[in-house]
Design a protein around this motif. Sequence first.
Motif, mmCIF file in Angstrom:
data_model
loop_
_atom_site.group_PDB
_atom_site.id
_atom_site.type_symbol
_atom_site.label_atom_id
_atom_site.label_comp_id
_atom_site.label_asym_id
_atom_site.label_seq_id
_atom_site.Cartn_x
_atom_site.Cartn_y
_atom_site.Cartn_z
ATOM 1 N N ALA A 102 0.840 -1.212 0.000
ATOM 2 C CA ALA A 102 0.000 0.000 0.000
ATOM 3 C C ALA A 102 0.870 1.256 0.000
ATOM 4 N N ALA A 103 1.923 1.259 0.809
ATOM 5 C CA ALA A 103 2.783 2.451 0.898
ATOM 6 C C ALA A 103 3.509 2.700 -0.417
ATOM 7 N N GLU A 104 3.979 1.638 -1.065
ATOM 8 C CA GLU A 104 4.665 1.796 -2.357
ATOM 9 C C GLU A 104 3.720 2.323 -3.417
ATOM 10 N N MET A 105 2.478 1.840 -3.409
ATOM 11 C CA MET A 105 1.507 2.303 -4.389
ATOM 12 C C MET A 105 1.158 3.771 -4.159
ATOM 13 N N LYS A 106 0.968 4.133 -2.904
ATOM 14 C CA LYS A 106 0.636 5.533 -2.590
ATOM 15 C C LYS A 106 1.779 6.462 -2.986
ATOM 16 N N ARG A 107 3.005 6.029 -2.737
ATOM 17 C CA ARG A 107 4.174 6.838 -3.090
ATOM 18 C C ARG A 107 4.263 7.043 -4.595
ATOM 19 N N CYS A 108 4.032 5.967 -5.356
ATOM 20 C CA CYS A 108 4.082 6.049 -6.820
ATOM 21 C C CYS A 108 2.945 6.923 -7.358
ATOM 22 N N ASP A 109 1.778 6.753 -6.778
ATOM 23 C CA ASP A 109 0.608 7.536 -7.166
ATOM 24 C C ASP A 109 0.864 9.030 -6.946
ATOM 25 N N GLN A 110 1.407 9.353 -5.772
ATOM 26 C CA GLN A 110 1.638 10.752 -5.440
ATOM 27 C C GLN A 110 2.725 11.373 -6.311
ATOM 28 N N ALA A 111 3.778 10.576 -6.608
ATOM 29 C CA ALA A 111 4.852 11.081 -7.476
ATOM 30 C C ALA A 111 4.337 11.333 -8.888
ATOM 31 N N THR A 112 3.413 10.494 -9.344
ATOM 32 C CA THR A 112 2.820 10.688 -10.669
ATOM 33 C C THR A 112 2.094 12.032 -10.734
ATOM 34 N N ILE A 113 1.448 12.385 -9.625
ATOM 35 C CA ILE A 113 0.710 13.655 -9.563
ATOM 36 C C ILE A 113 1.655 14.840 -9.351
ATOM 37 N N ASP A 114 2.522 14.716 -8.324
ATOM 38 C CA ASP A 114 3.345 15.865 -7.915
ATOM 39 C C ASP A 114 4.581 16.055 -8.790
ATOM 40 N N HIS A 115 5.281 14.965 -9.087
ATOM 41 C CA HIS A 115 6.550 15.073 -9.815
ATOM 42 C C HIS A 115 6.334 15.200 -11.315
ATOM 43 N N PHE A 116 5.411 14.379 -11.847
ATOM 44 C CA PHE A 116 5.209 14.374 -13.300
ATOM 45 C C PHE A 116 4.062 15.271 -13.747
ATOM 46 N N GLY A 117 3.215 15.665 -12.807
ATOM 47 C CA GLY A 117 2.192 16.652 -13.130
ATOM 48 C C GLY A 117 0.914 16.118 -13.737
ATOM 49 N N ILE A 118 0.670 14.822 -13.655
ATOM 50 C CA ILE A 118 -0.605 14.288 -14.157
ATOM 51 C C ILE A 118 -1.678 14.539 -13.099
ATOM 52 N N PRO A 119 -2.716 15.269 -13.398
ATOM 53 C CA PRO A 119 -3.731 15.596 -12.387
ATOM 54 C C PRO A 119 -4.416 14.351 -11.831
ATOM 55 N N GLN A 120 -4.730 14.406 -10.569
ATOM 56 C CA GLN A 120 -5.420 13.282 -9.932
ATOM 57 C C GLN A 120 -6.746 12.987 -10.623
ATOM 58 N N ASP A 121 -7.428 14.019 -11.082
ATOM 59 C CA ASP A 121 -8.716 13.818 -11.758
ATOM 60 C C ASP A 121 -8.551 12.965 -13.021
ATOM 61 N N ILE A 165 -4.925 -6.225 -14.357
ATOM 62 C CA ILE A 165 -4.030 -5.109 -14.037
ATOM 63 C C ILE A 165 -4.116 -4.110 -15.185
ATOM 64 N N VAL A 166 -4.591 -2.909 -14.887
ATOM 65 C CA VAL A 166 -4.849 -1.938 -15.952
ATOM 66 C C VAL A 166 -3.945 -0.718 -15.803
ATOM 67 N N ASN A 167 -3.563 -0.172 -16.926
ATOM 68 C CA ASN A 167 -2.711 1.023 -16.966
ATOM 69 C C ASN A 167 -3.587 2.266 -16.967
ATOM 70 N N ILE A 168 -3.486 3.037 -15.902
ATOM 71 C CA ILE A 168 -4.263 4.288 -15.839
ATOM 72 C C ILE A 168 -3.334 5.505 -15.894
ATOM 73 N N GLY A 169 -2.051 5.264 -16.195
ATOM 74 C CA GLY A 169 -1.095 6.366 -16.274
ATOM 75 C C GLY A 169 -0.082 6.374 -15.153
ATOM 76 N N ILE A 170 -0.200 5.429 -14.221
ATOM 77 C CA ILE A 170 0.781 5.299 -13.140
ATOM 78 C C ILE A 170 1.768 4.212 -13.567
ATOM 79 N N THR A 171 3.018 4.600 -13.796
ATOM 80 C CA THR A 171 4.007 3.675 -14.341
ATOM 81 C C THR A 171 5.219 3.551 -13.409
ATOM 82 N N ASP A 172 6.186 2.713 -13.831
ATOM 83 C CA ASP A 172 7.407 2.516 -13.049
ATOM 84 C C ASP A 172 8.129 3.828 -12.755
ATOM 85 N N ASP A 173 7.979 4.803 -13.629
ATOM 86 C CA ASP A 173 8.655 6.087 -13.432
ATOM 87 C C ASP A 173 8.282 6.729 -12.099
ATOM 88 N N GLY A 174 7.073 6.436 -11.635
ATOM 89 C CA GLY A 174 6.590 7.044 -10.402
ATOM 90 C C GLY A 174 7.323 6.589 -9.153
#
Length: 550
Positions: free
Chosen positions: A19-38, A231-240
């Motif tokens: 859960a912590a790894e997923m949340k960290r990746c999710d947040q980095a996708t939003i904050d670091h890469f700029g993909i809006p949560q919406d 397992i579906v790709n919604i824009g959260i990738t290894d980069d996060g």
Amino acid sequence: MTKKNLPIVDKNSRYVVSAAEMKRCDQATIDHFGIPQDVLMERAALSICKYVKKSLPAGGRVLIFAGSGNNGGDGIAAARILHQDDIPVVLVLVNHKLNEKAASSKRTKACEQQLKIALSYGVTVIDFDASSINNEIKRSSVIVDAMLGIGCTRDLEGDYKSAVCEINYSKEDFDEKAPHVISADIPTGINADTGQVQGHAICADETVTFGFLKMGCAFYPGAAHSGEIHIVNIGITDDGFLNEPPRFKYIDIPDVSEMAKLLLPKRNPAGNKGSFGKVLIAAGSKRISGACIMAAESCLRSGAGMVRVFTEKTNLSAVQTLLPEAMTDIYCEEDFDTNESEVFKAAKDNLLNALLWSDAVVCGPGIGKGKAGREILSIILENAKLPLVLDADALNIISDDEETRKLICGYEADMVMTPHLAEFSRLIDKNIHDCRLCMIDETIKLAKEFHACIICKDARSLITDGERCFINLSGNDGMATAGSGDVLAGLIGALVVSGFSNVTEAAAIGAYMHGVAGDMAAIKNGRQGMTARDISGGLRDIFSGQSNIL
């Protein structure tokens, strides 16, 4: 253990996240890469809708249970999309109310925004009511569980508990007319890190999980509650992960016909039986003859050029009859009764010569915990400087004997240990019922203690050298049969001499291929009636590149 790259594993594996790894990746996708949560939420909702539509019969109705967090926001967005597609849908708010004021609401900002949008489009929204929800469930063909997602860390209470129970009861009460249940990300009530049921949990037919497989869907009982996993790709990738990857990976080869080509080092077309590895199998005793045969057969079928079986003399006829390809060295158990006797020295010399001949050793299947088994293990540990695979009775001896445990810790070459859960519990001196809850941390700890790669075998096996960690998702309950572990030990023995860059790589791939071979055996023979030697037959099918079985 020397740190090396694992190119074959890295190329053919995927992450499984906490859960912590997923949340960290999710947040980095939003904050670091700029993909809006919406945007992420909208794509998650579209993925849910895709599988809802696949399961929905003509004229069917959808019921979506949405919690107050972002998982609920995914469900609310899915309700709106289905409504816009003219699909009858009712949205049920669980643990939050329709008329709650934003200032005092439990809803996250994203969930609140999605609810406003859904209401503006005219989506039918109701508050959860345990006394009347059964009528809504009866009218529905598909139920979407979007209540808690990866946020469940304690036993369910209140409306969450009631909603889960009502949905699960419908599967029992309605039989074939029961609604099809789809969970968003992970079934509500499953701990995302351990797979444990937090009091109660949704029994889903399908789980649509976002970005990466969750640990809770991989481990039992969570795996059983998840149904078919997408397992579906919604824009959260290894980069996060921002160069801090998750701890665990799993091997994934969809095409069995490609498995040997993708997972095994290339064989030298000019090689010979000597260059493809010589493996010594120290196994079997007066009481147990099959273990040495199954380990040796598996080793031969898995690519070893030559196999030599060191076993009790009573097993000689069976080995020669059932496995004429194997060489044999024999001893009498009584030879090891007195260390100073001539017969002991002769038996020891026989084993030492076999070690000099070998490129790798498999020790333990069926050797017993008596004097002979203990002496054989000690001689190997004190004299061999070869890749060593320890299984079964060898592990039980280590658990019982502190001196042997010290020898293990000081072993100078690579080592793979393959305990099943009962053997593992003895090695870590814990009750077997407590082992699953501490399996990850204790397996890593044991690997570091022994400077070994550990394959902790269970319905989901863990493979780790203390640094790299893998979970094996292949296999089935038909493999819970006598001799299955012997087959794995022989397979690993062959793989450690086949050219992998590291025994951890061989162990991870071996565990995966062993499970796939078991899956192939189950299809051919049925789970109820399959035997360990059927798994060896499955290995033959893998190495022959058969693709019409799975």
